[in-house]
Enzyme design. Structure first.
Site, mmCIF file in Angstrom:
data_model
loop_
_atom_site.group_PDB
_atom_site.id
_atom_site.type_symbol
_atom_site.label_atom_id
_atom_site.label_comp_id
_atom_site.label_asym_id
_atom_site.label_seq_id
_atom_site.Cartn_x
_atom_site.Cartn_y
_atom_site.Cartn_z
ATOM 1 N N ARG A 53 -19.867 4.081 15.190
ATOM 2 C CA ARG A 53 -20.382 5.435 15.292
ATOM 3 C C ARG A 53 -21.685 5.521 14.517
ATOM 4 O O ARG A 53 -21.758 5.047 13.377
ATOM 5 C CB ARG A 53 -19.380 6.451 14.730
ATOM 6 C CG ARG A 53 -19.713 7.881 15.141
ATOM 7 C CD ARG A 53 -18.656 8.862 14.699
ATOM 8 N NE ARG A 53 -18.723 10.063 15.538
ATOM 9 C CZ ARG A 53 -18.088 11.191 15.273
ATOM 10 N NH1 ARG A 53 -17.329 11.299 14.192
ATOM 11 N NH2 ARG A 53 -18.207 12.228 16.079
ATOM 12 N N GLN A 107 -10.820 4.533 12.544
ATOM 13 C CA GLN A 107 -12.200 4.498 12.069
ATOM 14 C C GLN A 107 -12.198 4.004 10.621
ATOM 15 O O GLN A 107 -11.625 4.644 9.741
ATOM 16 C CB GLN A 107 -12.846 5.872 12.139
ATOM 17 C CG GLN A 107 -14.329 5.847 11.777
ATOM 18 C CD GLN A 107 -14.921 7.243 11.664
ATOM 19 O OE1 GLN A 107 -14.614 7.976 10.744
ATOM 20 N NE2 GLN A 107 -15.780 7.605 12.616
ATOM 21 N N TYR A 164 -22.766 8.175 5.312
ATOM 22 C CA TYR A 164 -21.909 7.288 4.531
ATOM 23 C C TYR A 164 -22.564 5.908 4.415
ATOM 24 O O TYR A 164 -23.722 5.718 4.789
ATOM 25 C CB TYR A 164 -20.529 7.225 5.169
ATOM 26 C CG TYR A 164 -19.841 8.570 5.228
ATOM 27 C CD1 TYR A 164 -19.543 9.275 4.065
ATOM 28 C CD2 TYR A 164 -19.504 9.162 6.446
ATOM 29 C CE1 TYR A 164 -18.924 10.515 4.108
ATOM 30 C CE2 TYR A 164 -18.884 10.401 6.507
ATOM 31 C CZ TYR A 164 -18.599 11.073 5.332
ATOM 32 O OH TYR A 164 -17.988 12.305 5.380
#
Length: 297
Positions: A221, A103, A173
């Site tokens: 994601r 990721q 984020y």
């Protein structure tokens, strides 16, 4: 297991074929070294899961830029010197019979000022509520440098042997902040309507494709509900997911929250099992690509 007849059947995420549908979601372990590189402890953690039969292990959020670090022991892949450590991790998991993806991430407004040595950056100067830190709005030049960093990080992951990469666009984020109608208040080409707020995600995919080719498995994601007034809600997440699929992301990993509401992602005991699955179920009815569901499972 009659209740879950498909759980142990194979499935493809783009070019990547998984032997079953059990996924170890990326979770921060703090097992990286102080130099943000892979350690023996992190390798052992993922090898144990591979030996247990997990179809796919997704390695925790890994910074592609120094400005994206969220903690003193966050894993990173900032330059080519990080490749050998990641290759050791990948080789060990493959030897144990597992599949493994990385990721890739940038902390954005939730980066750690002490780790990055300065002020956080974000699409817009919207305060991060956990400690009231104020990020600085990114310039277009900085945005382009960051999309390039994602492409470079993905290429390093491919060179290390990872079976694919997941672009982190959830949990408040940087990628999430571009998608969020609350955290992205820009009025240029990177903010405004749904299409403009997905431009960063589009350019990240373009950079990865340019370096890694079209046959490398790349998915994302997302937070399908930020649980904040004015933030991402499911109806908007459905529109975002359709666009991300159009841009070439080969799967949707559906989570929820931003930093201020992170208890929905790292669920305490009082939340019911599967408390976020209604989000992934809704998105699975909207897109054609596979959907990964999480939430106190």
């Amino acid at each position: 297991m009659n209740k879950y007849p498909h759980l142990f059947s194979p499935i493809r995420l783009g070019a990547l074929e998984l032997p079953n549908r059990v996924v170890l979601a990326p979770m921060a372990t703090n097992y990286a070294g102080e130099d943000h590189k892979v350690t023996d402890r992190l390798i052992a953690y993922h090898v144990a899961r591979a030996e247990g039969g997990v179809g796919l292990s997704i390695v925790e959020h890994t910074a592609v830029q120094q400005s994206g670090l969220t903690s003193p022991r966050m894993l990173a892949i900032l330059d080519d010197s990080f490749i050998p450590g990641h290759k050791r991790l990948v080789d060990a998991v493959h030897e144990a019979g597992g599949r493994i993806a990385l990721q890739i991430q940038h902390g954005g407004r939730q980066a750690d000022p002490n780790s990055i040595g300065g002020q956080c950056i974000s699409p817009s100067a919207v305060v991060a509520g956990r400690d009231r830190r104020m990020p600085r709005e990114m310039t277009v030049k900085e945005i382009r440098a960051t999309t390039q960093a994602f492409g470079e990080g993905a290429l390093r992951a491919k060179k290390a042997g990872y079976d694919g990469v997941e672009v982190h666009m959830a949990h408040g984020y940087l990628g999430c902040s571009f998608l969020s109608p609350l955290l992205n208040q820009r009025t240029d080409a990177y903010g405004g309507d749904t299409v403009k707020r997905t431009r960063f995600a589009f350019e990240v995919m373009q950079e990865i494709r340019r370096r890694c080719g079209r046959d490398y498995s790349v998915w994302c994601r997302i937070s399908a509900d930020e649980f904040l007034e004015g933030g991402m809600k499911l109806d908007e997440a459905l529109r975002v997911a359709r666009l991300l699929e159009e841009y070439g992301y080969c799967a949707m990993h559906v989570s929820a929250c931003v930093g201020e509401t992170s208890y929905y992602a790292s669920a305490p005991w009082m939340l019911p099992e599967g408390h976020l699955l209604h989000l992934s179920e809704a998105i699975s009815r909207t897109v054609q690509v596979p959907v990964i569901g999480v939430g106190n499972i």
